[in-house]
Write an enzyme that holds these catalytic residues in place. Structure first.
Site, PDB file in Angstrom:
ATOM      1  N   GLY D 145      -8.835  93.508  23.127  1.00 28.08           N
ATOM      2  CA  GLY D 145      -7.503  94.030  23.406  1.00 28.08           C
ATOM      3  C   GLY D 145      -6.468  93.335  22.535  1.00 28.08           C
ATOM      4  CB  CYS D 146      -3.186  94.423  21.282  1.00 34.44           C
ATOM      5  SG  CYS D 146      -2.515  95.183  22.773  1.00 34.44           S
ATOM      6  CE1 TYR D 147       1.270  91.766  25.357  1.00 28.10           C
ATOM      7  CE2 TYR D 147       0.151  93.479  26.592  1.00 28.10           C
ATOM      8  CZ  TYR D 147       1.312  92.932  26.102  1.00 28.10           C
ATOM      9  OH  TYR D 147       2.519  93.545  26.350  1.00 28.10           O
TER      10      TYR D 147
END
Lengths: 342, 342, 342, 342
Positions: D145-147
């Site tokens: 995921g990006c986070y």
């Protein structure tokens, strides 16, 4: 071919964008980087997005530092290029991203820039009729202004095909990077976010005579221009909305045909399918130009709209495209038509 | 005087802005608030900035709910106002913030909106010649569109004073709230931030006939309009850049005089000092209109630029201003010329 | 009551916001407006959104100009207030919007501001325990910093109710107006649009000791603070995300109860309904504070988030609120909880 | 090597970004492009920035269409990848940009995603200890995921070097493209411009268990995480502000050393010089990661801040980087550390 390039004025927005593109150009080796007030500083502190060059240190902008390169790019304040250029040899390709050598009319130059006219160099907007021939093998190139790039590409086909009257009305919106990196209160983020505002209204903007020059050349006769630039709350991009009264007999088809022909073989210009309109976001960070044109029968006007990235096609990308032509490289080398979106 | 007001369509941007202003209006008591798909929801969940109304619950938009008020504001989708209005008594002041009753020409309505013409109500742009007389005591008011408000105010003095030819070229930039609160992909933040794009090019925008109607009335003769709206990366604001060819004998002074006279007694319109240009940020959240005009002698055109907040003066503030006139209140009651900036 | 107020520093963002609010305050008459480098200029050129004051001319900031007012607001650079204040009589209410009189600890002042400590004035955050009593009848008021306002309101109930450990972690995002109107390259619109960046990391921000002071007072014991401010691409607004480890026995209910009690009678603070979170847009241009709190059982932390407008509640609105209390006016006079959105 | 790649979900933001990068990848030939609701549409209408692919038409997402490629990228809604992947042969490299195969703990998956756990694939964050070995030659890759990408890179060195306590506090700001292209009211430009707001507060965000998984692996022991994501008014970028209590004996030097060692040979991660902090603008459109770390002695915490482009390093660039490793290509092929700024 391996080309060694220097950049004078590497700390500003034009210089930074040029470096971003040069880093991706397969034939270019980046040589000296110069600045004036910033000489001695690490580029990483001034252009933190250029990670591969972070440890390079800016040198002063002198003929000695700029010597020994195949190409020298000048990203200097208006009026400073001539003095630097004349100290560079005639075999060096000098690409001026400032305004100094764009205008043919010395009177226009003096009126709008307030200093003696330095001369005229081959004009780096390859898509204009005849431009590529002038650029091939050139040793001096004047890169167009950002607004003139967008406006001239949007309108020249209408003038070249004699579709419209010689009075153009242009309203263009530009991202704030077009105003440069010098800190001025009206360019603060607090001021520009959420705000649209015009400036240089009534023919006062320095890009007006350059637009007149290009459109008049396309028309083969003087074209009058009403040009209103506006500052838009975005970092990059120009959207130029241009129109002129249609001549008798013009139809939607004849307009579309003229534009389709004008851009049929252009590597960077895309005439959008009917019904789709340009957006600056679509050309963000790219050398692409998106154009759409319509004939408003009720108003009797041809409306042409162009979108570019003011720093890429409008400045540094246009400079590279012209350099490629001058050096005999493929025109698109190191350049892309792919925008960064959303 | 104590006025009890209902708002139909309280969940959208126009309705929300109207409530923001009504909360500050000393003579108004807020009555029923209605929505359709949002009926039953707390306003605090839909309009979290309207803290004093957070616990109010939306009711369905029916004649029963809207009955028993002195004023009913309709902030409904185009084409829905007539059915609601005819069930409200003739003594109720009905202020329609939609387009239904703006156009005089039934053919224009049908062409641009695709449904039968509902009629024409007094037009709520008090600054136009003769408008206040029509609004005084009126029981039905058609609030102008946001673009027509900005454009008509910027250009009508030039037409009323016979300074320009009857062909106007208008390019206007609007904040995204002008497109409403319905979720559409091209209005996503990811799409609009960093982007300028045109739409409805070539006379296709529904506000075109309304602009033609207003300018033609000012000129006393048909005025042709080339109108290009663009979407700007900001939530609010319209900047309208308008121009027309100057008639023979026009001078910078005659232009300025005409504008100074037109707005001399206007409480909300400010003709800026020479050299200062409007910015949408300066009128953010206010009912103010900032105008500047120039005569470009080289291009032979008069250029008038107006900035408004599309939701305030362009919609809800304009509605309140007209309500004040209709009810015999001071026109500026509950309205401000002070923008929220930066 | 009719209060005559002067504003020293009327050309900056804090001064401009104060004038915006003063114009709407029913008991205040605006007196002298001063600036330093801008003395002699029309306010309309500096604050074009303050249309009613456009023709006022700034005077120099001297004791003579500021004399003869009931209230003098100081919106001066840090360190300059003391010299001005001591030349104003003891009967004049002086409201300092700078930092000079906020800190109780002279060592903290000297460490963070690098000059001698001027003293401590009653602290203008009425919502803190005991603050209103100190402000009533005061003749000197220190307006809190914008970050301390947001953070202290979000966290003090947790400390006052002994719910959390004395180590708070705070990450706050601020709009760019918090950095003021002085033109600096990193605050250019081109730089801030599209970018989030931290600054003053690791305890270096000057608001850190002020936050420590407020939270320690609420806890009745020293509270340690890790504070990271970030610059967000918006003109206004602070979103403060604050958390601390929950003490034994804390539950979601006990947390919510403490916050509900703390803000039950506060005119400007709204504890949002469960599940709704603050957004800076909701308090834009208003004196409102929106707070939400949660207990993350897995992480064992209480998370409190507050949103304010940094220029309104965070500066000028907070100043007016405290002035109202000091003068015995209703605390909410001239202030609103209604934001400008979207 | 010539790799033929298909993209399932080519109309969304992740798919669009991947195509932007694939177009510049020298070893990749773009094969089938699929969508579901958008099948049959021209890509030029959906992704107008991908000019070279404007005339490609989306096909439906079926195993037949996706067959016959060397690599298949899945940019599908969470929960849909498993069904597609199992119909692709074991020799095809399948790169899942969704969440389906990221989590090792089936219970976590079910709690946060509400469907049966599909399994766990090699995790595509090459910079994590041991990750490259697992990716080399892999035929299935789960893109982080990006986070979690931003947070794990900012914090893992502190945990791997045993510098901090196992309780991390993370507040991250993301551009709106992280929320996808589906039109939802709260993602409208009108709502997000000018606003910061949190969501998924209190451990509710789906990326929380993924962050826990990565940090716990680095620490070799369970790490608790308090994670608060916020939506920032920009299209792209994540700024993750992460901190944890320092263990006894930690110094500024030991912290900096650990980070310098962790990233010494990383092609995409840059530990900034002391005193310089990351900005999302600097990594815009690039695969670069900018990290800075500080030891706040007063608060006793290590603060690490990372900036990435959520769509590039956070999604599509990370996917390509892992693909390169899996295929035995140079890891940086087709990727850049040069951001597009300003």
């Amino acid at each position: 071919m391996r080309v060694r390039a220097a950049v004078a004025g590497a700390s500003g927005y034009a210089g930074g964008e040029l470096l971003r593109l040069l880093l991706a150009h397969p034939e270019v080796e980046i040589g000296a980087l110069t600045g004036n007030s910033n000489a001695g500083q690490r580029l990483g502190a001034l252009q933190p997005h250029l990670q591969p060059l972070a440890d390079r240190v800016l040198e002063p902008t002198t003929a000695e530092v700029l010597a020994g390169h195949d190409v020298v790019f000048l990203a200097l304040p208006h009026g400073q290029s001539a003095a630097v250029a004349e100290r560079l040899g005639p075999d060096v390709l000098v690409v001026d991203m400032g305004a100094d050598f764009r205008l043919k009319d010395a009177g226009d130059w003096e009126k709008f820039y307030g200093s003696p006219h330095a001369g005229t160099w081959p004009y780096g907007l390859p898509e204009l009729p005849g431009a590529r021939a002038a650029l091939a093998g050139a040793k001096r190139i004047a890169v167009p202004g950002c607004y003139p790039t967008a406006v001239s590409l949007a309108l020249f086909p209408a003038y070249a095909a004699d579709l419209v009257e010689p009075e153009a009305v242009i309203v263009a919106a530009s991202g704030t990077s077009g105003a440069g990196k010098a800190a001025k209160p009206h360019l603060l983020g607090s001021e520009v976010m959420g705000s649209m505002s015009p400036y240089g209204v009534g023919g006062g903007h320095r890009h007006t005579p350059e637009i007149v020059q290009n459109l008049s050349a396309a028309a083969g006769a003087p074209v009058g221009v009403s040009f209103t630039p506006t500052l838009a709350p975005m970092p990059r991009g120009i959207l130029a909305t241009c129109s002129a009264k249609a001549k008798e007999g013009v139809t939607a088809e004849s307009v579309r045909d003229a534009y389709a022909k004008a851009f049929a073989d252009e590597p960077f210009v895309r005439l959008l399918p009917e019904g789709q309109w340009p957006a600056t976001a679509s050309v963000y960070g790219s050398n692409a130009v998106q154009i759409q044109v319509a004939y408003d029968e009720t108003a009797g006007r041809v409306i042409a709209i162009g979108a570019i990235d003011n720093l890429t096609k409008g400045t540094a990308g246009g400079a590279l495209q012209s350099m490629n032509i001058a050096l005999g490289l493929d025109e698109a080398t190191g350049l892309t038509t792919i925008g960064v979106a959303p």
